[in-house]
Design a protein around this motif. Structure first.
Motif, mmCIF file in Angstrom:
data_model
loop_
_atom_site.group_PDB
_atom_site.id
_atom_site.type_symbol
_atom_site.label_atom_id
_atom_site.label_comp_id
_atom_site.label_asym_id
_atom_site.label_seq_id
_atom_site.Cartn_x
_atom_site.Cartn_y
_atom_site.Cartn_z
ATOM 1 N N GLU A 252 -30.656 12.603 35.833
ATOM 2 C CA GLU A 252 -30.198 12.128 34.333
ATOM 3 C C GLU A 252 -30.743 10.836 34.325
ATOM 4 O O GLU A 252 -30.752 9.959 35.012
ATOM 5 N N THR A 253 -31.253 10.679 32.910
ATOM 6 C CA THR A 253 -31.572 9.282 32.393
ATOM 7 C C THR A 253 -30.643 8.942 31.363
ATOM 8 O O THR A 253 -30.564 9.900 30.405
ATOM 9 N N SER A 254 -29.917 8.033 31.299
ATOM 10 C CA SER A 254 -28.997 7.717 30.632
ATOM 11 C C SER A 254 -28.629 6.236 30.194
ATOM 12 O O SER A 254 -29.030 5.364 31.162
ATOM 13 N N TYR A 255 -28.295 5.707 29.018
ATOM 14 C CA TYR A 255 -28.398 4.453 28.581
ATOM 15 C C TYR A 255 -26.792 3.859 28.432
ATOM 16 O O TYR A 255 -26.025 4.814 28.287
ATOM 17 N N ASP A 256 -26.617 2.554 28.357
ATOM 18 C CA ASP A 256 -25.388 2.115 28.050
ATOM 19 C C ASP A 256 -25.208 1.851 26.557
ATOM 20 O O ASP A 256 -25.523 0.757 26.011
ATOM 21 N N GLY A 257 -25.010 2.907 25.881
ATOM 22 C CA GLY A 257 -25.205 2.868 24.475
ATOM 23 C C GLY A 257 -26.232 4.033 24.152
ATOM 24 O O GLY A 257 -26.470 5.104 24.804
ATOM 25 N N SER A 258 -26.663 4.006 22.932
ATOM 26 C CA SER A 258 -27.624 4.839 22.410
ATOM 27 C C SER A 258 -29.093 4.799 22.889
ATOM 28 O O SER A 258 -30.020 5.631 22.552
ATOM 29 N N GLY A 259 -29.260 3.481 23.699
ATOM 30 C CA GLY A 259 -30.846 3.345 24.034
ATOM 31 C C GLY A 259 -31.493 2.635 22.964
ATOM 32 O O GLY A 259 -31.159 2.424 22.005
ATOM 33 N N PRO A 260 -32.792 2.328 23.296
ATOM 34 C CA PRO A 260 -33.766 1.485 22.437
ATOM 35 C C PRO A 260 -33.991 2.293 21.122
ATOM 36 O O PRO A 260 -34.466 3.408 21.496
ATOM 37 N N PRO A 261 -34.011 1.580 19.974
ATOM 38 C CA PRO A 261 -34.246 2.360 18.897
ATOM 39 C C PRO A 261 -35.842 2.414 18.716
ATOM 40 O O PRO A 261 -36.568 1.681 19.274
#
Length: 472
Positions: free
Chosen positions: A41-50
């Motif tokens: 899994e690849t996940s960000y703290d939030g929605s990730g970079p726009p």
């Protein structure tokens, strides 16, 4: 030692400097923890970079066809046109629009970083990142996933070829064992080494790959890279074709640039995709089609970008057009002319304004891209006049500015008739010089003072009658 050879002229200065004025050192607040589970899994703290300037979602486009536009012989940069299949994307675009291409770092560069930092055994293991928040301002960069693998981050998330800031160099020096190597890195980021930093880092575009190649004992924790390397940003490319004619394909044109013996990140990657072992170039000009077997592998992640600069045809079809695009800068104007031709067919009662196009390259026999298309537009009357300039042969005009100056009287006449001027190409030199040339033309042929001519161009820019699509 490689570092001493590459920076030999700094050694004397280092010996004379007892104390350096260094920027403040801030230890990395990040901590990477590896896991032995099978999660990818690849996940960000939030929605990730726009996505910058996005007007659509990301679409995985197949490469349909490609062709080389420049000759394979002579001192000639490789320029390609690639056709992407966007059927099913719901893309709505017109001439002058751009796409963003999601690039990826070369596997060899990623492998080099992994090997240099002794991360081979951990590179493909799932990780999670924690941040020491005891100090105010500590946070995880938005482009770094909180969960992923090191290899994924190095390949898709961080810019390995970015210029190194002084604070980053200082952090790297703290993890350099060899005393002379460490002192050189410290000198480069010090106040005393400002000139050396410009000469050896900025002017030579040194990146982390170069630092690790030169400074062999510089082996920082991966957290230092994750905290300092900027985001691997999408690259913008002009769309060559008009969506009015066919919105199921997007064509782009690009030249393969080389810097520090490395090909451009995105252009080099695209070239690799099309020049795989199944193909031979022969004369370098034939149109190639991806085979059915390999088609599924030739995908490019793209999205449509908002056209904030209004780099598009004017609504008033009677306005004359002045199109200025040397080299690959001519590519969006192919779409302009395509669109203009279609609009002429559906607006037969409208008197279309003249279209002047200015193109420049080195040698007409080597890199006159889209020559056939431009001549066809000329023959059909879609293009009124074509002006050319060739810098590496004996010709009437060496540079595009020369051609503009030579036809200055006609240019001024068109501007007074309400012409829209479009300039596409290099921002640092060509775009600046073209503007200066047009100002001089207005002074010489338009009965204007220098101040009036400059004000005229500024007024045109403000009202999107003079639009520049340029890159540095």
């Amino acid at each position: 030692m490689v570092a001493l050879n590459a920076f030999e002229d700094l050694i004397a200065g280092l010996q004379e400097t007892d104390r350096l004025s260094l920027p403040g050192f801030k230890p990395s607040p990040l901590k990477v923890c590896y896991s032995s589970d099978n999660s990818t899994e690849t996940s960000y703290d939030g929605s990730g970079p726009p996505l910058p300037f996005a007007s659509s979602k990301i679409f995985e486009a197949d490469i349909l066809t490609w062709r080389r536009l420049t000759a394979t012989n002579g001192d000639c940069k490789a320029v390609y046109e690639v056709t992407l299949d966007v059927e099913g994307s719901e893309f709505t675009f017109k001439a002058g629009d751009t796409i963003g291409i999601i690039p990826q770092n070369d596997d060899s560069d990623v492998d080099f970083i992994v090997s240099h930092l002794n991360l081979t055994s951990n590179a493909d293991m799932p990780y999670s990142i924690t941040v020491d928040t005891s100090t105010k301002g500590n946070k995880l960069p938005i482009h770094i996933p909180v969960k992923s693998t090191i290899r994924h981050v190095l390949k898709y998330c961080v810019e390995l070829r970015s210029l190194l800031k002084k604070a980053f160099l200082l952090s790297l020096s703290r993890y350099t064992k060899d005393d002379k190597e460490r002192k050189i890195l410290e000198y480069l980021c010090s106040k005393e080494g400002a000139a050396a930093y410009s000469t050896h880092v900025l002017n030579k575009s040194l990146c982390i790959l170069d630092i690790f190649s030169i400074f062999k004992t510089c082996k920082p924790p991966i957290e230092v890279l994750l905290g300092n390397l900027p985001r691997l940003l999408p690259r913008p490319y002009s769309i060559v074709n008009s969506g009015l004619e066919n919105n199921k394909v997007v064509k782009i044109c690009f030249s393969v640039m080389t810097n520090n013996n490395r090909k451009g990140l995105t252009t080099g990657w695209l070239e690799k995709l099309i020049l795989n072992e199944e193909f031979t170039l022969e004369n370098g000009l034939k149109n190639m089609r991806i085979s059915e077997e390999s088609q599924s592998k030739q995908k490019v992640s793209i999205y449509l970008r908002k056209n904030f600069s209004m780099f598009c045809l004017p609504e008033n079809l009677e306005n004359p057009l002045i199109l200025i695009g040397p080299g690959t800068g001519v590519s969006p104007f192919i779409g302009f002319l395509e669109e203009r031709e279609l609009l002429k067919e559906s607006n037969k009662d409208v008197k279309f304004g003249d279209v002047y196009l200015y193109f420049g390259c080195r040698n007409p026999k080597l890199d006159f891209i889209y020559e056939e298309e431009l001549n066809n537009f000329l023959a059909k009357g879609t293009l009124t006049k074509l002006f050319t300039a060739f810098s590496r042969v004996d010709s009437e005009h060496r540079y595009i500015q020369d051609a503009l100056k030579e036809s200055g009287k006609e240019v001024v006449k068109l501007i007074k008739e309400g012409a829209h001027v479009y300039v596409c190409g290099d921002l640092n030199t060509m775009a600046v010089e073209v503007k200066e040339t047009l100002v001089k033309c207005l002074v010489e042929h338009g009965d204007m003072t220098l101040e009036e001519a400059t004000t005229k161009i500024s007024h045109m820019q403000k009202h999107y009658q003079y639009v520049v699509d340029a890159w540095s």
